[in-house]
Motif scaffolding. Structure first.
Motif, mmCIF file in Angstrom:
data_model
loop_
_atom_site.group_PDB
_atom_site.id
_atom_site.type_symbol
_atom_site.label_atom_id
_atom_site.label_comp_id
_atom_site.label_asym_id
_atom_site.label_seq_id
_atom_site.Cartn_x
_atom_site.Cartn_y
_atom_site.Cartn_z
ATOM 1 N N MET A 1 0.850 -1.190 0.000
ATOM 2 C CA MET A 1 0.000 0.000 0.000
ATOM 3 C C MET A 1 0.891 1.248 0.000
ATOM 4 O O MET A 1 1.771 1.377 0.827
ATOM 5 C CB MET A 1 -0.853 -0.012 1.277
ATOM 6 N N SER A 2 0.687 2.128 -0.951
ATOM 7 C CA SER A 2 1.529 3.320 -0.948
ATOM 8 C C SER A 2 0.774 4.470 -0.289
ATOM 9 O O SER A 2 -0.442 4.553 -0.348
ATOM 10 C CB SER A 2 1.945 3.687 -2.368
ATOM 11 N N GLY A 3 1.516 5.305 0.333
ATOM 12 C CA GLY A 3 0.927 6.454 1.022
ATOM 13 C C GLY A 3 1.947 7.557 1.072
ATOM 14 O O GLY A 3 2.655 7.818 0.096
ATOM 15 N N LEU A 4 2.054 8.199 2.237
ATOM 16 C CA LEU A 4 3.050 9.247 2.413
ATOM 17 C C LEU A 4 4.329 8.637 2.963
ATOM 18 O O LEU A 4 4.295 7.889 3.947
ATOM 19 C CB LEU A 4 2.521 10.302 3.397
ATOM 20 N N VAL A 5 5.451 8.942 2.321
ATOM 21 C CA VAL A 5 6.748 8.517 2.832
ATOM 22 C C VAL A 5 7.562 9.784 3.123
ATOM 23 O O VAL A 5 7.585 10.715 2.305
ATOM 24 C CB VAL A 5 7.490 7.612 1.818
ATOM 25 N N VAL A 6 8.162 9.812 4.293
ATOM 26 C CA VAL A 6 9.001 10.946 4.671
ATOM 27 C C VAL A 6 10.402 10.395 4.916
ATOM 28 O O VAL A 6 10.572 9.475 5.730
ATOM 29 C CB VAL A 6 8.457 11.616 5.953
ATOM 30 N N VAL A 7 11.387 10.933 4.227
ATOM 31 C CA VAL A 7 12.765 10.459 4.415
ATOM 32 C C VAL A 7 13.526 11.530 5.192
ATOM 33 O O VAL A 7 13.645 12.678 4.744
ATOM 34 C CB VAL A 7 13.458 10.160 3.072
ATOM 35 N N GLY A 8 14.047 11.121 6.368
ATOM 36 C CA GLY A 8 14.701 12.061 7.277
ATOM 37 C C GLY A 8 13.842 12.188 8.517
ATOM 38 O O GLY A 8 12.769 12.805 8.467
ATOM 39 N N ALA A 9 14.281 11.557 9.624
ATOM 40 C CA ALA A 9 13.445 11.516 10.835
ATOM 41 C C ALA A 9 13.988 12.486 11.866
ATOM 42 O O ALA A 9 14.443 12.101 12.943
ATOM 43 C CB ALA A 9 13.394 10.096 11.392
ATOM 44 N N SER A 10 13.946 13.763 11.513
ATOM 45 C CA SER A 10 14.371 14.799 12.459
ATOM 46 C C SER A 10 13.261 15.836 12.514
ATOM 47 O O SER A 10 12.081 15.497 12.361
ATOM 48 C CB SER A 10 15.719 15.358 12.017
ATOM 49 N N LEU A 11 13.635 17.096 12.699
ATOM 50 C CA LEU A 11 12.617 18.136 12.883
ATOM 51 C C LEU A 11 11.678 18.268 11.681
ATOM 52 O O LEU A 11 10.449 18.189 11.823
ATOM 53 C CB LEU A 11 13.328 19.471 13.165
ATOM 54 N N ALA A 12 12.236 18.467 10.483
ATOM 55 C CA ALA A 12 11.379 18.688 9.309
ATOM 56 C C ALA A 12 10.560 17.440 9.007
ATOM 57 O O ALA A 12 9.373 17.533 8.644
ATOM 58 C CB ALA A 12 12.227 19.091 8.100
#
Ligand code: FAD
Length: 404
Positions: A1-12
């Protein structure tokens, strides 16, 4: 299932996740981070963390991220490729599909060439860096800081707070040149008043030792003894994993004013993003906490809810704490004229206004924490120089009435 992917697990990255949920997005969210840790706050690492409580300054507990925000965490693994044709991100041996993607991989600290093999030489970007610097300070190390930017200067402050000898070496004529332009002299004075040996206008040519750092050599052949060297020489955007992906890379990921990269569904935010800032009519990449947080929220919502993207504009803002002084800057540092509008630099408390052309474009506040946001709002409204000076005169009257 595709959705939202966020790369970089810091503030932004964290704010992107929160921004997507706030925008009403109910689909799947995957947060990918190269570090093992839950997202944590970096500004304390060069401030309170160096002499206060040693807990990691995490933003949210795992239960909040997973249960309340519904995030799948993929931590301790680096994304190594983006495939826009397949709409997927390659992470370890996984291919994670996305509908919307936020690139929030931030920046990596510059190291000093040839020093990687020496114990006792550190940058200060991650929790591990901060722990190592803290341990060296605990052991009473004689400290040399390379670079008098905000992180280097904060490390010097922490060393002096403990009464340790510290030398800061800066190639530019004054500290913080890149961040506040020509107003660095009061910052030099702060270092000197607090017993830091500040050497400006000279380059470091070598960091030397036998397995462990022992000396720092300067361009004039001065040799400084050192048990701890902190390299505060800036950071470079973490974009190597995006090579060949089709996103435009030019000192960061190039975006339009909505933080869109040009690849369908792909946005960027935070220290890695170079976006068109409408307030100044040009592209810029910031390494500031507040813009990383705001861009993250905006990019997360835009990537999760197609068609919802809006222009993001801001007046850049950062703060830095040196000794007992708070330095704040809003706007851009290049200027045709800089005028002290309140207080006195010699007394270590003042507000200085920056003019470019006919506009107010920057404001520096040293130990005047209540003033900065008022002038920042003027910059956001594109206020002319004469209007800014009139406002400053009114503020001076109010401030002196308040003092009576
Ligand atoms: P980052 O915080 O750099 O996070 C990026 C994350 O992405 C990292 O965890 C990294 O490991 C991860 N990553 C990188 N590549 C990959 C990959 N390929 N795959 C997966 N994950 C990846 N700002 C201020 O305004 N005021 C201050 O006083 C101040 N003090 C600071 C003190 C320190 C010591 C530091 C380091 C920064 C400070 N800042 C300050 C700047 C502020 O912290 C940054 O602007 C902010 O952290 C940027 O957030 P970000 O999420 O864009 O990037």
């Amino acid at each position: 299932m595709s959705g939202l992917v966020v790369v970089g697990a810091s503030l932004a990255g964290l704010r992107a996740v929160e921004g997507a949920r706030k925008a009403g997005y109910r689909g799947s969210v995957t947060l990918v981070g190269a570090e093992e840790h839950l997202p944590y706050d970096r500004p304390p690492l060069s401030k309170a963390f160096l002499d206060g409580p040693a807990e990691a300054p995490v933003f949210r507990q795992e239960s909040v991220l997973c249960d309340e925000l519904g995030v799948e965490l993929v931590l301790g693994t680096r994304a190594h490729a983006l495939d826009p044709a397949q709409r997927s991100v390659h992470v370890g041996d996984r291919e994670i599909p996305y509908e919307g993607l936020v690139i929030a991989t931030g920046a990596t600290a510059r190291t000093f060439p040839g020093s990687a093999h020496l114990a006792g030489v550190h940058t200060l970007r991650t929790l591990e860096d901060a722990r190592a610097v803290r341990a060296a300070l605990d052991a009473g190390a004689r400290t040399v800081v390379i670079g008098a930017g905000f992180i280097g200067s904060e490390v010097a402050s922490a060393a002096r707070k403990r009464g340790l000898p510290v030398t800061v070496v800066e190639a530019a004529p004054t500290p913080l040149m890149r961040a506040i332009g020509a107003m660095g002299e009061p910052c030099s004075a702060l270092h000197r008043a607090n017993g830091t040996d500040l050497r400006c206008g000279i380059a470091v040519t070598g960091v030397e030792g036998n397995g462990r750092v022992e000396r720092v050599r300067l361009a004039d052949d001065t040799v400084l003894d050192a048990g701890l060297v902190v390299v505060g020489a800036g950071a470079v955007p973490a974009t190597e994993w995006l090579a060949g992906s089709g996103v435009t890379l030019e000192d960061g990921v190039v975006c339009d004013e909505t933080l869109a990269t040009g690849l369908p569904g792909v946005y960027a935010a935070g220290d890695v993003a170079r976006w068109h800032n409408p307030v100044f009519g040009r592209g810029m990449r910031l390494e500031h906490w507040s813009s990383a947080a705001e861009q993250g929220a905006a990019a997360g919502a835009a990537a999760a809810v197609p068609g919802s993207a809006e222009p993001y504009e801001t007046v850049p803002y950062f703060w830095s704490d040196w000794y007992d002084t708070r330095i704040q800057f809003a706007g851009v540092p290049g200027a045709d004229e800089i005028r002290v509008a309140q207080g006195d630099p010699d007394e270590g408390r003042f507000v200085a206004l920056y003019r470019s052309g006919a506009r107010l474009t920057g404001v520096l506040a040293v130990n005047k924490p209540r003033e900065i946001m008022k002038f920042r709002a003027l910059i956001a409204r594109r206020t002319g120089w004469s209007g800014a000076l009139e406002f400053a005169a009114r503020r001076r009257e109010l401030v002196s009435e308040g003092a009576r």
